[in-house]
Design an enzyme around this catalytic site. Structure first.
Site, short mmCIF file in Angstrom:
data_model
loop_
_atom_site.label_atom_id
_atom_site.label_comp_id
_atom_site.label_asym_id
_atom_site.label_seq_id
_atom_site.Cartn_x
_atom_site.Cartn_y
_atom_site.Cartn_z
CB CYS A 82 -0.81 -0.05 1.20
SG CYS A 82 -2.58 0.96 0.65
CG HIS A 175 -3.47 -2.64 4.41
ND1 HIS A 175 -2.81 -2.29 5.33
CD2 HIS A 175 -3.65 -1.65 3.56
CE1 HIS A 175 -2.85 -1.02 5.28
NE2 HIS A 175 -3.33 -0.58 4.17
CD GLU A 177 -1.32 -4.80 7.11
OE1 GLU A 177 -0.85 -5.38 5.89
OE2 GLU A 177 -1.39 -3.80 7.16
N1 GLN Z 1 -3.31 6.60 0.64
C1 GLN Z 1 -2.31 5.90 1.29
C2 GLN Z 1 -1.14 6.65 1.03
O1 GLN Z 1 -1.12 7.52 -0.18
C3 GLN Z 1 -1.95 4.53 1.44
C4 GLN Z 1 -3.02 3.82 2.16
C5 GLN Z 1 -2.62 2.82 3.21
O2 GLN Z 1 -1.34 2.46 2.85
N2 GLN Z 1 -3.41 1.95 3.41
O3 GLN Z 1 0.09 6.59 1.22
#
Ligand code: GLN
Length: 197
Positions: A82, A175, A177
């Site tokens: 992410c 994610h 995890e």
């Molecule tokens: N939107 C977040 C970012 O720009 C990422 C979101 C996340 O890691 N769940 O860093």
């Protein structure tokens, strides 16, 4: 004799690092928090967790960790999830994030919309002879908008690539995890090779 399991660092400046450490512990992998530049010397692999890529950019600069991180990411196995995926990408649609260009993909931050559009999507992941059903959790996830030639897509959700790898770098838009499975952590810690191609 069993192979020695590498020590896996988890970038622990911000975001969901604690849960990654718990999962590593549950599969008998030594996980270490990486909070300072010198912590990179104590680990052989690195997970960059989900969180906020803008905040991580800011903290990496303030704590003077950028050079060590860039050098680690250029050769050791690294998994960005992410926000971590955004940091490892070669391009992002937001100038407040400094990307490392470690994997040849471009991403849109929050590419699926705001928090209310965060979703859980069922998927089947096949890795190393194991197949597992997972619930992929997307929280303000990045959307992959370009995949370079040397990049392998390992999993898609609809038409979107959500798990990709190139050389020593693995990235996931979801994610891992929070999937309720340790399959990906086990794969990254024990099997993922620095010469993935
Ligand atoms: N939107 C977040 C970012 O720009 C990422 C979101 C996340 O890691 N769940 O860093």
């Amino acid at each position: 004799m069993k192979d020695r399991v590498p020590v896996v660092g988890v970038l622990a400046l911000q975001g969901d690092y604690q849960k990654h450490l718990e999962i590593l512990d549950s599969i008998d992998v030594r996980g270490v928090e990486v909070r300072l530049a010198e912590d990179f010397d104590r680990v052989e692999r690195l997970i960059i967790p989900g969180g906020e890529s803008t905040v991580m950019t800011e903290l990496l600069g303030r704590l003077r960790m950028e050079d060590k991180l860039a050098s680690f990411v250029s050769k050791q196995p690294v998994w960005g999830t992410c926000a971590g995926m955004i940091l490892l990408a070669s391009g992002v649609n937001d100038r407040s994030v400094k990307t490392l260009g470690a994997i040849d993909i471009a991403v849109d931050r929050n590419g699926y919309g705001r928090q209310v559009f965060s979703t859980v999507a069922p998927a089947t992941l096949a890795l190393n002879g194991h197949r597992e059903s997972l619930d992929l959790v997307f929280i303000r996830a990045p959307r992959v908008t370009r995949v370079g030639e040397g990049v392998t897509t390992l999993l898609k959700c609809g038409d979107d690539p959500v798990l990709l790898a190139q050389n020593n770098v693995l990235v996931s838009a979801f994610h891992p995890e929070l999937t309720g499975s340790a399959l990906l952590h086990d794969y990254f810690a024990r099997k993922f090779a620095a010469d993935f191609s």
